[in-house]
Write an enzyme that holds these catalytic residues in place. Structure first.
Site, short mmCIF file in Angstrom:
data_model
loop_
_atom_site.label_atom_id
_atom_site.label_comp_id
_atom_site.label_asym_id
_atom_site.label_seq_id
_atom_site.Cartn_x
_atom_site.Cartn_y
_atom_site.Cartn_z
N LYS A 53 0.84 -1.20 0.00
CA LYS A 53 0.00 0.00 0.00
C LYS A 53 0.88 1.25 0.00
O LYS A 53 0.61 2.22 -0.71
CB LYS A 53 -0.94 -0.01 1.21
CG LYS A 53 -2.08 -1.00 1.04
CD LYS A 53 -2.84 -1.28 2.32
CE LYS A 53 -3.85 -2.42 2.07
NZ LYS A 53 -4.52 -2.90 3.28
N GLN A 97 -5.03 -1.87 9.44
CA GLN A 97 -4.81 -3.16 8.79
C GLN A 97 -5.42 -4.27 9.66
O GLN A 97 -5.07 -4.41 10.83
CB GLN A 97 -3.31 -3.39 8.58
CG GLN A 97 -2.97 -4.62 7.78
CD GLN A 97 -3.47 -4.54 6.33
OE1 GLN A 97 -3.35 -3.51 5.67
NE2 GLN A 97 -4.03 -5.62 5.84
N ASP A 120 -11.61 2.77 4.03
CA ASP A 120 -11.98 1.36 3.83
C ASP A 120 -13.51 1.19 3.82
O ASP A 120 -14.01 0.16 3.37
CB ASP A 120 -11.41 0.50 4.98
CG ASP A 120 -10.14 -0.24 4.57
OD1 ASP A 120 -9.93 -0.43 3.36
OD2 ASP A 120 -9.37 -0.63 5.47
#
Ligand code: NDP
Length: 288
Positions: A53, A97, A120
């Site tokens: 990422k 994460q 997200d």
């Protein structure tokens, strides 16, 4: 019939090139999009995802920073970090994460992220927004799948879409996004009896189970669109999806490979959501 293979790597590159122009425009007006990634613990797969990422951000011109916590970290320390990032104007997107170590309450952590920085789309507010058709951020994996369908001119409205898997990060949001686009949606799980009777009736079949090659040619309707979200590492170290690619490609109309299918799109959509967040923050700043 031999299916048309949807090349996720190539599509991801062209989507990134288009969004790079939006980054350039933001930078010209004095805003560099910024992403903060929080990682807790020493899960090796998570470490690789985070590294990928960060690299993807750097390639497109997004500023990124990583906040690492040990696996024994205290939840409050992570919450404090998120609170500080929420108030940091340099950061437009915050990503935690997953998975988190067991002592962490996922919802407590995710809902501490400012809604407008939750790129997200996992914050309960953003989940509700998706359910009611008022999407703030589309979760990245299903968002990537929708872009794959759209860019390949695959109609969704009125078609029967079968999603296998009901996770909060893939299956459920995938089903909602297909529903929003007018598909008739069936969701199957490990509890579904006679899975084949559903998959054989799917015009669009999205598989997200984490079970290597569980979908064979006999389970697929001729000409169907088969999207394989699964990423499984086999004993010999190679990767495969949840679909038996070689067998199913002789029956399907379209199919995504693993690797090189949905995976590259997921990370691309994360970049897009971060850019969107920066554009919105900039627009709000201009209005004020
Ligand atoms: P989860 O383990 O959270 O969910 C798996 C789902 O599949 C569950 O709902 C489960 O049903 C269902 N399932 C499992 N076995 C069967 C079966 N035999 N028949 C029908 N349904 C079944 O996984 P995720 O959703 O997080 O991920 C799924 C896969 O996608 C994994 O391989 C993961 O690595 C991959 N992935 C790929 C991404 C990408 O970018 N390409 C991004 C995210 C994930 P039940 O709920 O009843 O247990």
């Amino acid at each position: 019939m031999v299916a048309q293979v949807i090349d996720g790597k190539e599509l991801a590159q062209s989507v990134r090139a288009e969004w790079k122009l939006r980054v350039d425009r933001l930078v010209q007006s004095g805003v560099k999009p910024g992403l903060a990634v929080i990682i807790v613990g020493d899960n090796p797969a998570s470490a690789i995802y985070v590294k990928n990422k960060v690299k993807a951000c750097s390639d497109i011109g997004i500023y990124s920073e990583v906040h690492s916590f040990s696996k024994d970290a205290i939840q409050q320390d992570v919450l404090d970090c998120i609170r500080s990032l929420n108030g940091n104007p340099r950061i437009h997107g915050i990503l935690v994460q997953l998975p988190l170590p067991l002592q962490f309450e996922n919802n407590r952590i995710i809902t501490s992220i400012a809604v407008e920085k939750d790129i997200d789309g996992f914050h309960l507010y953003n989940v509700g927004a998706l359910v009611t058709g008022n999407t703030v951020f589309s979760p990245c994996t299903p968002f990537g799948v929708m872009v794959m369908l759209q860019r390949n001119h695959i109609p969704v409205e009125g078609r029967h879409a079968v999603v296998i898997g009901r996770s909060n990060i893939v299956g459920k949001p995938m089903a909602l996004m297909l529903l929003e686009r007018g598909a008739t949606v069936t969701i199957c799980t490990s509890k579904t009896h006679n899975l084949t009777q559903f998959t054989q009736n799917a015009d669009i079949l999205v598989v997200a189970t984490g079970k290597p090659r569980m979908i064979g040619a006999g389970m697929v309707k001729p000409g169907a669109v088969v999207i394989d979200v699964g990423i499984n590492r086999l004993a010999d170290g190679t990767l495969c999806g949840d679909v038996d690619f070689e067998a199913v490609r002789t029956v399907a109309g379209y199919i995504t490979p693993v690797p090189g299918g949905v995976g590259p799109m997921t990370i691309t959509m994360l970049l897009c959501n971060t850019i969107l967040a920066a554009e919105r923050a900039h627009a709000d700043g201009e209005i004020r």
